[in-house]
Motif scaffolding. Structure first.
Motif, PDB file in Angstrom:
ATOM      1  N   ILE A 126       0.849  -1.185   0.000  1.00  0.00           N
ATOM      2  CA  ILE A 126       0.000   0.000   0.000  1.00  0.00           C
ATOM      3  C   ILE A 126       0.889   1.242   0.000  1.00  0.00           C
ATOM      4  O   ILE A 126       1.738   1.395   0.880  1.00  0.00           O
ATOM      5  N   PRO A 127       0.730   2.153  -0.978  1.00  0.00           N
ATOM      6  CA  PRO A 127       1.530   3.396  -0.946  1.00  0.00           C
ATOM      7  C   PRO A 127       1.217   4.189   0.326  1.00  0.00           C
ATOM      8  O   PRO A 127       0.063   4.343   0.713  1.00  0.00           O
ATOM      9  N   ARG A 128       2.258   4.690   0.989  1.00  0.00           N
ATOM     10  CA  ARG A 128       2.063   5.431   2.238  1.00  0.00           C
ATOM     11  C   ARG A 128       2.909   6.692   2.226  1.00  0.00           C
ATOM     12  O   ARG A 128       4.018   6.707   1.696  1.00  0.00           O
ATOM     13  N   ASP A 129       2.392   7.726   2.853  1.00  0.00           N
ATOM     14  CA  ASP A 129       3.105   8.995   2.939  1.00  0.00           C
ATOM     15  C   ASP A 129       4.090   8.963   4.100  1.00  0.00           C
ATOM     16  O   ASP A 129       3.884   8.268   5.097  1.00  0.00           O
ATOM     17  N   ILE A 130       5.173   9.731   3.969  1.00  0.00           N
ATOM     18  CA  ILE A 130       6.103   9.912   5.071  1.00  0.00           C
ATOM     19  C   ILE A 130       5.434  10.789   6.129  1.00  0.00           C
ATOM     20  O   ILE A 130       4.706  11.725   5.809  1.00  0.00           O
ATOM     21  N   ARG A 131       5.674  10.486   7.393  1.00  0.00           N
ATOM     22  CA  ARG A 131       5.090  11.277   8.468  1.00  0.00           C
ATOM     23  C   ARG A 131       5.429  12.757   8.302  1.00  0.00           C
ATOM     24  O   ARG A 131       6.502  13.121   7.831  1.00  0.00           O
ATOM     25  N   ARG A 132       4.511  13.614   8.743  1.00  0.00           N
ATOM     26  CA  ARG A 132       4.729  15.057   8.643  1.00  0.00           C
ATOM     27  C   ARG A 132       5.948  15.510   9.450  1.00  0.00           C
ATOM     28  O   ARG A 132       6.617  16.480   9.107  1.00  0.00           O
ATOM     29  N   ASP A 133       6.233  14.787  10.548  1.00  0.00           N
ATOM     30  CA  ASP A 133       7.366  15.193  11.393  1.00  0.00           C
ATOM     31  C   ASP A 133       8.624  14.403  11.090  1.00  0.00           C
ATOM     32  O   ASP A 133       9.564  14.396  11.851  1.00  0.00           O
ATOM     33  N   ALA A 134       8.661  13.721   9.928  1.00  0.00           N
ATOM     34  CA  ALA A 134       9.783  12.826   9.634  1.00  0.00           C
ATOM     35  C   ALA A 134      11.098  13.575   9.463  1.00  0.00           C
ATOM     36  O   ALA A 134      12.155  12.970   9.541  1.00  0.00           O
ATOM     37  N   THR A 135      11.052  14.862   9.203  1.00  0.00           N
ATOM     38  CA  THR A 135      12.289  15.622   9.016  1.00  0.00           C
ATOM     39  C   THR A 135      12.550  16.562  10.188  1.00  0.00           C
ATOM     40  O   THR A 135      13.287  17.527  10.067  1.00  0.00           O
ATOM     41  N   SER A 136      11.947  16.277  11.331  1.00  0.00           N
ATOM     42  CA  SER A 136      12.085  17.180  12.478  1.00  0.00           C
ATOM     43  C   SER A 136      13.520  17.254  12.979  1.00  0.00           C
ATOM     44  O   SER A 136      13.958  18.265  13.489  1.00  0.00           O
ATOM     45  N   GLY A 137      14.273  16.170  12.868  1.00  0.00           N
ATOM     46  CA  GLY A 137      15.690  16.195  13.207  1.00  0.00           C
ATOM     47  C   GLY A 137      16.002  16.252  14.679  1.00  0.00           C
ATOM     48  O   GLY A 137      17.141  16.506  15.058  1.00  0.00           O
ATOM     49  N   ASN A 138      15.016  16.035  15.551  1.00  0.00           N
ATOM     50  CA  ASN A 138      15.308  16.129  16.976  1.00  0.00           C
ATOM     51  C   ASN A 138      14.990  14.847  17.740  1.00  0.00           C
ATOM     52  O   ASN A 138      15.134  14.814  18.948  1.00  0.00           O
ATOM     53  N   ARG A 139      14.559  13.810  17.039  1.00  0.00           N
ATOM     54  CA  ARG A 139      14.212  12.575  17.721  1.00  0.00           C
ATOM     55  C   ARG A 139      15.282  11.505  17.560  1.00  0.00           C
ATOM     56  O   ARG A 139      15.504  10.706  18.458  1.00  0.00           O
ATOM     57  N   TYR A 140      15.949  11.468  16.420  1.00  0.00           N
ATOM     58  CA  TYR A 140      16.929  10.405  16.181  1.00  0.00           C
ATOM     59  C   TYR A 140      18.115  10.506  17.136  1.00  0.00           C
ATOM     60  O   TYR A 140      18.765   9.506  17.440  1.00  0.00           O
ATOM     61  N   GLN A 141      18.386  11.727  17.648  1.00  0.00           N
ATOM     62  CA  GLN A 141      19.499  11.864  18.598  1.00  0.00           C
ATOM     63  C   GLN A 141      19.249  11.040  19.858  1.00  0.00           C
ATOM     64  O   GLN A 141      20.145  10.365  20.368  1.00  0.00           O
ATOM     65  N   GLY A 142      18.006  11.084  20.361  1.00  0.00           N
ATOM     66  CA  GLY A 142      17.671  10.287  21.534  1.00  0.00           C
ATOM     67  C   GLY A 142      17.723   8.802  21.257  1.00  0.00           C
ATOM     68  O   GLY A 142      18.118   8.014  22.122  1.00  0.00           O
ATOM     69  N   MET A 143      17.342   8.395  20.053  1.00  0.00           N
ATOM     70  CA  MET A 143      17.399   6.979  19.686  1.00  0.00           C
ATOM     71  C   MET A 143      18.845   6.475  19.692  1.00  0.00           C
ATOM     72  O   MET A 143      19.145   5.386  20.179  1.00  0.00           O
ATOM     73  N   ILE A 144      19.738   7.287  19.132  1.00  0.00           N
ATOM     74  CA  ILE A 144      21.153   6.893  19.090  1.00  0.00           C
ATOM     75  C   ILE A 144      21.739   6.880  20.501  1.00  0.00           C
ATOM     76  O   ILE A 144      22.486   5.962  20.864  1.00  0.00           O
ATOM     77  N   ALA A 145      21.401   7.872  21.310  1.00  0.00           N
ATOM     78  CA  ALA A 145      21.899   7.911  22.692  1.00  0.00           C
ATOM     79  C   ALA A 145      21.449   6.676  23.465  1.00  0.00           C
ATOM     80  O   ALA A 145      22.230   6.081  24.227  1.00  0.00           O
ATOM     81  N   ALA A 146      20.196   6.255  23.266  1.00  0.00           N
ATOM     82  CA  ALA A 146      19.687   5.068  23.956  1.00  0.00           C
ATOM     83  C   ALA A 146      20.416   3.814  23.497  1.00  0.00           C
ATOM     84  O   ALA A 146      20.727   2.922  24.312  1.00  0.00           O
ATOM     85  N   ALA A 147      20.703   3.719  22.194  1.00  0.00           N
ATOM     86  CA  ALA A 147      21.416   2.551  21.670  1.00  0.00           C
ATOM     87  C   ALA A 147      22.835   2.481  22.249  1.00  0.00           C
ATOM     88  O   ALA A 147      23.320   1.400  22.612  1.00  0.00           O
ATOM     89  N   ILE A 148      23.497   3.629  22.357  1.00  0.00           N
ATOM     90  CA  ILE A 148      24.849   3.664  22.919  1.00  0.00           C
ATOM     91  C   ILE A 148      24.828   3.270  24.388  1.00  0.00           C
ATOM     92  O   ILE A 148      25.657   2.465  24.841  1.00  0.00           O
ATOM     93  N   GLU A 149      23.880   3.807  25.135  1.00  0.00           N
ATOM     94  CA  GLU A 149      23.798   3.492  26.561  1.00  0.00           C
ATOM     95  C   GLU A 149      23.574   2.002  26.790  1.00  0.00           C
ATOM     96  O   GLU A 149      24.207   1.382  27.651  1.00  0.00           O
ATOM     97  N   LYS A 150      22.684   1.410  26.002  1.00  0.00           N
ATOM     98  CA  LYS A 150      22.396  -0.019  26.142  1.00  0.00           C
ATOM     99  C   LYS A 150      23.633  -0.863  25.873  1.00  0.00           C
ATOM    100  O   LYS A 150      23.956  -1.777  26.640  1.00  0.00           O
ATOM    101  N   LYS A 151      24.341  -0.575  24.797  1.00  0.00           N
ATOM    102  CA  LYS A 151      25.502  -1.385  24.434  1.00  0.00           C
ATOM    103  C   LYS A 151      26.705  -1.096  25.325  1.00  0.00           C
ATOM    104  O   LYS A 151      27.561  -1.964  25.512  1.00  0.00           O
ATOM    105  N   THR A 152      26.788   0.101  25.874  1.00  0.00           N
ATOM    106  CA  THR A 152      27.879   0.405  26.806  1.00  0.00           C
ATOM    107  C   THR A 152      27.831  -0.543  28.000  1.00  0.00           C
ATOM    108  O   THR A 152      28.862  -0.987  28.511  1.00  0.00           O
ATOM    109  N   ARG A 153      26.625  -0.857  28.462  1.00  0.00           N
ATOM    110  CA  ARG A 153      26.459  -1.761  29.611  1.00  0.00           C
ATOM    111  C   ARG A 153      26.758  -3.213  29.250  1.00  0.00           C
ATOM    112  O   ARG A 153      27.227  -3.977  30.092  1.00  0.00           O
TER     113      ARG A 153
END
Length: 215
Positions: A126-153
């Protein structure tokens, strides 16, 4: 007092525990041939249960293709696959233990899974549109920080590098060098790893050296 293991001893112990030689490539041409099939595809989202090593190979294959295209590898190259770290890369006599992980937004992932189930039931995507906030640029930083924290442990002493597959719409349109700048604070908190790589389908950046490459 027990002496700490050397890097060579840790590598040998890892090989005995889980590591296996995946392939060797004496030159760029040979590596390009190998990467034509090795890690060339990932299991479909709805079929990934129990197939994490295949997904890791797909991520690592992309990682190697980007570096090969950029002339950022030293030969000969040897790749070993195991657990913690997921891969050991030997290039031109140097050795790096590389753990692979994903940076994701769980609600977004659940939505994608539901959409894939719908596509499977209808037998037609099914063709789907990209989310309106997909280019907000302020959420992926938290995702990367969480991934680093998890693997650091969780990462063993043999893990020198962390390869993060950024699997979110939130960063689809962020330029690689802009990403390096946006993640400077996250990078400063990741002293556990010598190198932090962020992978997307069409780009690879190394945060600590600011190496950035896109296709």
């Amino acid at each position: 007092m027990v002496a700490a293991l050397t890097e060579k001893q840790r590598f040998e112990a890892w090989l005995e525990r889980s590591g296996q030689l995946a392939f060797e490539a004496p030159c760029a041409r040979k590596l390009a041939i190998i990467l034509g099939s090795w890690g060339a595809s990932a299991p479909p989202r709805l079929e990934r249960r129990g197939r994490q090593p295949e997904l890791d190979r797909w991520c690592f294959g992309h990682f190697l293709r980007h570096r090969l295209a950029a002339g950022n590898l030293g030969f000969p190259v040897s790749v070993f696959q195991g657990e913690n770290p997921d891969f050991v890369l030997e290039e031109f006599g140097a050795r790096a233990g590389i753990e692979v992980t994903e940076a994701v937004d769980p609600p977004e992932q659940r939505q994608w899974t539901l959409e894939d189930k719908d596509d499977w039931l209808l037998s037609t995507p099914i063709p789907r549109d990209i989310r309106r906030d997909a280019t907000s640029g302020n959420r992926y930083q938290g995702m990367i920080a969480a991934a680093i924290e998890k693997k650091t442990r969780k990462c063993s002493a043999l893990c020198s590098d962390l390869l993060i597959y950024l699997n979110t719409q939130d960063a689809w349109f962020v330029e690689p060098r802009a990403m390096v700048a946006a993640l400077s604070d996250v990078t400063a908190q990741a002293g556990r790893f010598e190198r932090l790589w962020v992978l997307r389908d069409r780009s690879l950046v190394e945060l600590k050296s600011s190496f950035a490459f896109s296709v």
